[in-house]
Design a protein around this motif. Structure first.
Motif, PDB file in Angstrom:
ATOM      1  N   SER A  16      35.278  10.136 -21.281  1.00 38.56           N
ATOM      2  CA  SER A  16      35.256   9.042 -20.309  1.00 38.56           C
ATOM      3  C   SER A  16      35.265   9.581 -18.886  1.00 38.56           C
ATOM      4  O   SER A  16      34.534   9.087 -18.015  1.00 38.56           O
ATOM      5  N   ALA A  17      36.073  10.609 -18.634  1.00 38.48           N
ATOM      6  CA  ALA A  17      36.136  11.207 -17.297  1.00 38.48           C
ATOM      7  C   ALA A  17      34.818  11.880 -16.934  1.00 38.48           C
ATOM      8  O   ALA A  17      34.333  11.764 -15.804  1.00 38.48           O
ATOM      9  N   VAL A  18      34.229  12.576 -17.901  1.00 47.52           N
ATOM     10  CA  VAL A  18      32.952  13.251 -17.655  1.00 47.52           C
ATOM     11  C   VAL A  18      31.865  12.231 -17.329  1.00 47.52           C
ATOM     12  O   VAL A  18      31.078  12.407 -16.381  1.00 47.52           O
ATOM     13  N   LEU A  19      31.797  11.156 -18.103  1.00 45.37           N
ATOM     14  CA  LEU A  19      30.789  10.117 -17.853  1.00 45.37           C
ATOM     15  C   LEU A  19      30.979   9.500 -16.472  1.00 45.37           C
ATOM     16  O   LEU A  19      29.999   9.229 -15.766  1.00 45.37           O
ATOM     17  N   LEU A  54      24.273  16.135 -22.233  1.00 51.65           N
ATOM     18  CA  LEU A  54      25.471  15.640 -22.908  1.00 51.65           C
ATOM     19  C   LEU A  54      25.115  14.829 -24.150  1.00 51.65           C
ATOM     20  O   LEU A  54      25.771  14.936 -25.187  1.00 51.65           O
ATOM     21  N   THR A  55      24.059  14.012 -24.058  1.00 50.36           N
ATOM     22  CA  THR A  55      23.665  13.215 -25.226  1.00 50.36           C
ATOM     23  C   THR A  55      23.140  14.094 -26.356  1.00 50.36           C
ATOM     24  O   THR A  55      23.224  13.713 -27.525  1.00 50.36           O
ATOM     25  N   ALA A  64      27.501   7.517 -23.726  1.00 50.86           N
ATOM     26  CA  ALA A  64      26.748   8.572 -23.044  1.00 50.86           C
ATOM     27  C   ALA A  64      25.265   8.218 -23.024  1.00 50.86           C
ATOM     28  O   ALA A  64      24.583   8.366 -22.001  1.00 50.86           O
ATOM     29  N   ARG A  65      24.754   7.738 -24.143  1.00 50.63           N
ATOM     30  CA  ARG A  65      23.349   7.325 -24.192  1.00 50.63           C
ATOM     31  C   ARG A  65      23.117   6.082 -23.330  1.00 50.63           C
ATOM     32  O   ARG A  65      22.067   5.943 -22.701  1.00 50.63           O
ATOM     33  N   GLY A  66      24.110   5.195 -23.295  1.00 51.15           N
ATOM     34  CA  GLY A  66      23.994   4.027 -22.426  1.00 51.15           C
ATOM     35  C   GLY A  66      23.921   4.425 -20.963  1.00 51.15           C
ATOM     36  O   GLY A  66      23.149   3.847 -20.184  1.00 51.15           O
TER      37      GLY A  66
END
Length: 219
Positions: A16-19, A54-55, A64-66
């Motif tokens: 979540s933090a990375v996104l 990342l995906t 991540a894909r979203g």
């Protein structure tokens, strides 16, 4: 390249933090906070590259894909967002023939896959909103009812006054500027956007749509 992923038990919070950081990088490229240019295209493209990577590492992570779909669908408008003098061109006035059809097609394909696979998160919902804009032939022919409904769902999933502000614009397109202005009052009472320009800018836009030019000018 090889990657050593953190244990699955603690991965969700870290992901979540990375996104979130990738989203911030993209936004700084999409709308630069400083400098002579409205956009920093290379920064937005780097955020897309990292999110795409990342995906590939985590192919089962729908958010991540979203996020990747959201970036592609948004960045597709890059070539039409500024005029010859570098000034910002509003969405309604953009030449949609200059939008990147390849990026839109990829974004729509990714989004179709994630929306059909299970519960949706905030990045997927924002991508869905971007998709409605991407497929509309013009601002007038945009499905504003669908956008309003998506923002309502987004606010339930991730409450944020910025999303409510955007819903006010969409609502004004569906039910008229008075409805949008009424929703703005709730945003103003929230207080979290009081220090920025967004609330006043949207109020000015809706007042102009309502025919109140003096009020719009003051805002």
């Amino acid at each position: 390249a090889s990657f050593e992923l953190p244990p699955a038990a603690g991965r969700a919070g870290r992901l979540s933090a990375v996104l979130h950081v990738l989203y911030l990088i993209f936004n700084e490229g999409y709308s630069a906070s400083s400098g002579a240019y409205v956009q920093r295209e290379s920064l937005a493209e780097e955020a897309i590259r990292l999110t795409r990577l990342l995906t590939r590492v985590l192919p089962g992570e729908d958010e991540a894909r979203g996020l990747l779909a959201l970036m592609l669908l948004t960045h597709a408008r890059c070539g039409a967002r500024t005029g010859a003098d570098g000034s910002l061109v509003p969405l309604a006035e953009q030449d949609r023939d200059r939008w990147d059809a390849t990026a839109i097609e990829e974004g729509l394909e990714i989004l179709s896959g994630v929306l059909s696979s299970g519960p949706v998160g905030p990045f997927q919902l924002q991508a869905a909103i971007a998709a409605v804009h991407a497929v509309a032939p013009s601002a007038d022919l945009t499905d504003w009812r669908e956008i309003t409904a998506l923002y309502e769902l987004l606010e339930r999933v991730a409450p944020n006054p910025v999303f409510t502000l955007a819903r006010a614009v969409a609502l004004a397109m569906v039910r008229g500027p008075a409805a949008g202005l009424e929703l703005l009052d709730a945003v103003e009472r929230d207080g979290r956007l009081a220090a920025g320009h967004r609330l006043s800018a949207v109020r000015g836009h809706l007042l102009e749509l309502a025919g109140d030019r003096p009020g719009a000018s003051e805002a």
